[in-house]
Design an enzyme around this catalytic site. Structure first.
Site, mmCIF file in Angstrom:
data_model
loop_
_atom_site.group_PDB
_atom_site.id
_atom_site.type_symbol
_atom_site.label_atom_id
_atom_site.label_comp_id
_atom_site.label_asym_id
_atom_site.label_seq_id
_atom_site.Cartn_x
_atom_site.Cartn_y
_atom_site.Cartn_z
ATOM 1 C CG HIS A 1 -1.569 1.318 1.515
ATOM 2 N ND1 HIS A 1 -2.562 1.843 0.727
ATOM 3 C CD2 HIS A 1 -1.343 2.235 2.489
ATOM 4 C CE1 HIS A 1 -2.928 3.027 1.216
ATOM 5 N NE2 HIS A 1 -2.198 3.295 2.279
ATOM 6 C CG ASP B 1 5.806 17.469 -27.095
ATOM 7 O OD1 ASP B 1 6.121 17.025 -25.981
ATOM 8 O OD2 ASP B 1 5.052 16.855 -27.882
ATOM 9 C CD1 TRP C 1 6.202 3.679 3.994
ATOM 10 C CD2 TRP C 1 7.535 4.383 2.358
ATOM 11 N NE1 TRP C 1 6.577 4.953 4.285
ATOM 12 C CE2 TRP C 1 7.399 5.419 3.293
ATOM 13 C CE3 TRP C 1 8.333 4.614 1.233
ATOM 14 C CZ2 TRP C 1 8.023 6.660 3.161
ATOM 15 C CZ3 TRP C 1 8.958 5.858 1.106
ATOM 16 C CH2 TRP C 1 8.802 6.860 2.052
ATOM 17 C CB SER D 1 10.514 5.894 -14.537
ATOM 18 O OG SER D 1 9.389 6.707 -14.666
ATOM 19 C CB SER D 2 11.647 9.445 -10.754
ATOM 20 O OG SER D 2 10.609 8.672 -10.315
ATOM 21 C CG HIS E 1 12.586 14.940 5.256
ATOM 22 N ND1 HIS E 1 11.562 14.505 6.044
ATOM 23 C CD2 HIS E 1 12.349 16.244 5.025
ATOM 24 C CE1 HIS E 1 10.753 15.517 6.307
ATOM 25 N NE2 HIS E 1 11.209 16.585 5.704
ATOM 26 C CD GLU F 1 9.632 10.163 -2.879
ATOM 27 O OE1 GLU F 1 10.547 10.521 -3.652
ATOM 28 O OE2 GLU F 1 8.536 9.732 -3.261
ATOM 29 C CE1 TYR G 1 8.633 19.609 3.270
ATOM 30 C CE2 TYR G 1 10.580 18.284 3.621
ATOM 31 C CZ TYR G 1 9.566 19.057 4.122
ATOM 32 O OH TYR G 1 9.469 19.267 5.462
ATOM 33 C CB SER H 1 0.198 28.599 -6.159
ATOM 34 O OG SER H 1 0.739 28.153 -4.951
ATOM 35 C CG HIS I 1 12.779 14.992 11.039
ATOM 36 N ND1 HIS I 1 12.589 16.179 10.400
ATOM 37 C CD2 HIS I 1 12.237 14.065 10.227
ATOM 38 C CE1 HIS I 1 11.962 15.983 9.255
ATOM 39 N NE2 HIS I 1 11.734 14.706 9.128
ATOM 40 C CG HIS I 2 12.180 10.561 8.988
ATOM 41 N ND1 HIS I 2 10.848 10.427 8.682
ATOM 42 C CD2 HIS I 2 12.620 11.606 8.260
ATOM 43 C CE1 HIS I 2 10.498 11.354 7.797
ATOM 44 N NE2 HIS I 2 11.559 12.079 7.529
ATOM 45 C CB THR J 1 5.382 25.262 5.427
ATOM 46 O OG1 THR J 1 6.571 24.531 5.167
ATOM 47 C CG2 THR J 1 4.204 24.461 4.941
ATOM 48 C CE LYS K 1 5.452 27.263 -1.465
ATOM 49 N NZ LYS K 1 4.783 27.589 -2.617
ATOM 50 N NE ARG L 1 4.256 3.573 10.569
ATOM 51 C CZ ARG L 1 5.102 4.231 9.765
ATOM 52 N NH1 ARG L 1 6.074 4.966 10.275
ATOM 53 N NH2 ARG L 1 4.976 4.169 8.467
#
Lengths: 530, 193
Positions: free
Chosen positions: A77, A106, A146, A174-175, A258, A260, A262, A273, A307-308, A333, A336, A455
């Protein structure tokens, strides 16, 4: 002479037909469509897995599935939603909108664009094949979460871990190719007069996101390569007995992980926006501060990864550094969020579906941001770490954040894509069901998390039963509401009220100067931007 | 007109090539950086003594003031990597030492198989914060150990606990894991032949 040009022009506008149109496509609009449909399909695949998880958690005790299968569900998931839904949807939106927004005919590298899309079905084919094999009783699918922490994924990983590793390699390639393409397009193909500081915010956020992708996807590829070597080639990167260190895995993973997160939110910031000024009928408040805020968030994302890992036994100095650096992110943040609110201030607002999703995004993403601030306080994190509070936090930023942004974007731009207006009644129904059910689904998770429910477990203590039952009800309503979204998209594709080229009264930007639906080839002669 | 268009096309493709090659350079660099994190991490842990990796803080010749007022208990642990067929254990469960006092303890390893095996021990100190205050002056983990079939070997460790060890730590654990050198295994020798 001019007649010849006319003829070639007409020839170019001819759409290829049949399956070849899609397989060999080099058209940014077709590739964008394929990305979006791929993401939509994966959304239902990953969503069904979420429903399996929530069904098992409806009541304490083990009812439906074995704990081993539960672990495979949480892992797949997460992987599918992150890499198969949010990221491809953003790339799809970028493919469709970036060239139109900057006045380019294009993408800069159309053939690479085709390749970066067609790697994805292969990547997810590999990943889902591991689940199919698991269902056929041929060993477990990836079951380590994950985040695939070593040694769960190295020493103790099932054989299918190798499918997972190559799948991640393909997604990474790909990315990276997608990101290179977007950067090349934005740098080289802007219409005359479209200076960097005139670009729509969506283009800016994607420009910065693409740089993040290029910086961190190779690190992800590196970490899975190290896993592969540990598993098969006798190295000991993450094996303490051989002189390696499992904590090193977490450092390398989160150095990717991390930025990732963002990558998964900045393009949504961009979409919001675009939408808020359109429906508030005002220019965006603080354009340049929006750009600088996005850039600062991207920079800060590289220095907050640990921080993780507050509970891995870091020195106090390290915990303080990562805690304060993480708190700093709240500043850009906040800029924004306040800019969006100020854009709405005294605007003549209307509340069509895209705007409803945008406002819900601002409100609910901010809740996710606040719980993030709670988690970044190192001493408090010792209590919250690996509880449902974390699950609540990242679902607020990813579902009611990133996914709401994508849905808002789809409703906002679908008239431009198809030439037809979507069904506003169904759109509003979809919005209200989604907005309410997502809160029924995720809000109780805060409470059970604070009370200590861990979790990634298939069973839990009795005192968490009511809140879990609520969350499961919310999950099923949320899941089935998305069928309304699917129906609405299909219905819009087939017909409906014809959209004007501007579509929305307050819309501004080059994409709205094109007719709806946008022609197969647009801006073959670049527009001039004043 | 056509030539103008063509030159615009070549210009565009030239600048695309430039962008792609720069970005690919970043991609390759970041892939390398992921791997560079491994030695960087080791260096960082060595300097800070985090993560239970010992050594580096004290020079071997340093004469340390023995702190007779304090006693620290050091426990000894031994474990084997999954495919290591030796028997391996400390000869003493624990010792009480005064910080600054060199102490000698012994471990023993027995090769019960009928082939010679070379092994390497990897030390670790818990709690991690104490690692930088734990100095080994002699250790069987400094070199590879080769045991002939049936051989029993007693191996010494001489260590000093730094008197600067934080007050709140009164107990340390030194553990070793022995693992086979890849060249010593059947599999690797077979592939060499």
């Amino acid at each position: 002479m001019s007649a010849v040009i006319e003829e070639t022009h007409e020839h170019h506008d001819h759409k290829p037909t049949g399956i070849g149109r899609w397989l060999f496509s080099t058209n940014h609009k077709d590739i964008g469509t394929m990305y979006l449909w791929f993401s939509f399909i994966m959304f239902f695949v990953g969503g069904s897995m979420a429903l399996v998880i929530r069904a098992e958690l409806f009541q304490p005790g083990l009812q439906l599935i074995e704990p081993e299968f539960f672990n495979q569900m949480t892992t797949l998931h997460g992987l599918i939603m992150v890499f198969g839904v949010i990221m491809p949807a953003f790339v799809g939106l970028a493919n469709w909108m970036v060239p139109m927004m900057i006045g380019a005919p294009d993408m800069a590298l159309p053939r690479m664009n085709n390749w970066s899309f067609w790697l994805l079905p292969g990547a997810f084919g590999l990943l889902i094949a591991s689940l199919v094999m698991s269902l056929m009783g041929m060993g477990s699918a990836p079951n380590f979460g994950w985040t695939f922490y070593a040694p769960l994924s190295t020493t103790y990983g099932p054989s299918s871990t190798d499918f997972f590793i190559f799948s991640v390699h393909l997604m990474g390639i790909s990315s990276i190719m997608g990101a290179i393409n977007i950067i090349a397009t934005i740098m080289n193909m802007r219409a005359p007069g479209m200076t960097y500081m005139k670009m729509p915010i969506f283009v800016w956020t994607w420009f910065i996101t693409a740089y993040l992708l290029i910086a961190v996807m190779p690190v992800l590829a590196g970490v899975v390569t190290m896993m592969l070597m540990d598993r098969h080639f006798g190295t000991s990167f993450f094996n303490a007995a051989g002189g390696g260190d499992p904590v090193l895995f977490q450092h390398v993973f989160w150095f990717f992980g991390h930025p990732e997160v963002y990558i998964m939110i900045l393009p949504s910031f961009g979409i919001i926006s675009q939408i808020v000024p359109t429906f508030a009928r005002k220019k965006i408040f603080g354009y340049s501060s929006m750009v600088y805020a996005t850039a600062s968030i991207a920079f800060l994302s590289f220095i907050v990864w640990a921080h993780h890992m507050f509970t891995t036994g870091m020195p106090v100095a390290g915990e303080l550094f990562f805690m304060y650096a993480t708190m700093l992110i709240a500043i850009p943040t906040g800029v924004k969020v306040f800019n969006w609110v100020s854009t709405m201030w005294k605007g003549s607002m209307t509340f069509e579906t895209p705007m409803l999703f945008a406002i819900a995004f601002i409100f609910l993403f901010t809740i996710g941001g606040f719980t993030g601030l709670m988690l970044c306080i190192a001493p408090a994190d010792f209590q919250y770490h690996d509880t449902y509070f974390v699950v609540a936090h990242f679902h607020y930023v990813l579902v009611t954040g990133a996914a709401f942004g994508i849905m808002a974007g789809v409703y906002y731009w679908i008239p431009k894509w198809t030439g037809n207006m979507y069904d506003e009644k169904l759109g509003k129904l979809h919005f209200w069901l989604t907005a309410i059910s997502s809160n029924v689904l995720f809000f109780p998770m805060h409470f059970v998390g604070l009370a200590g429910m861990p979790r990634r477990i298939p069973d839990y203590s009795l005192q968490f039963a009511e809140f879990n039952a609520m969350a499961t009800v919310g999950a099923f309503v949320f899941g089935f509401s998305q069928l309304i979204f699917l129906y609405n998209v299909l219905k819009t594709q087939r017909g409906g009220v014809k959209a004007t080229s501007k579509v929305w009264e307050g819309a501004e930007g080059l994409e709205w100067t094109l007719p709806s639906p946008a022609p197969f080839h647009s801006f073959t002669t670049p527009p001039t931007v004043k | 007109m056509t030539s103008q268009l063509n030159s615009a096309d070549t210009n565009a493709s030239r600048s695309n090539t430039r962008v792609i090659s720069r970005l690919l350079f970043v991609v390759v660099g970041m892939f390398g950086f992921g791997f560079a994190l491994v030695p960087l991490y080791d260096v960082f842990c060595d300097i800070t003594g985090l993560n239970g990796k010992t050594g580096g803080r004290l020079a071997l010749s340093d004469a340390l003031q023995v702190d007779m007022s304090r006693e620290v208990e050091v426990e000894f642990l031994a474990s084997l990597n999954a495919n290591m067929p030796w028997e391996f254990k400390p000869l003493q469960h624990s010792v009480k030492v005064h910080p600054g006092q060199p102490t000698r303890v012994e471990y023993v390893a027995i090769n019960k198989t009928d082939r010679a095996i070379t092994g390497q021990a990897v030390p670790s100190v818990a709690p991690g914060q104490a690692a930088e205050y734990f100095e080994k002056t002699e250790c069987f983990c400094f070199t590879e150990q080769k045991l002939e079939p049936g051989e029993r070997k007693q191996m010494p460790v001489i260590f000093v606990v730094d008197p600067d060890l934080p007050e709140d730590i009164s107990q340390l654990a030194l553990s070793y894991t022995f693992f086979t050198k890849p060249s010593g295994t059947q599999h690797a020798t077979a592939s060499l032949k």
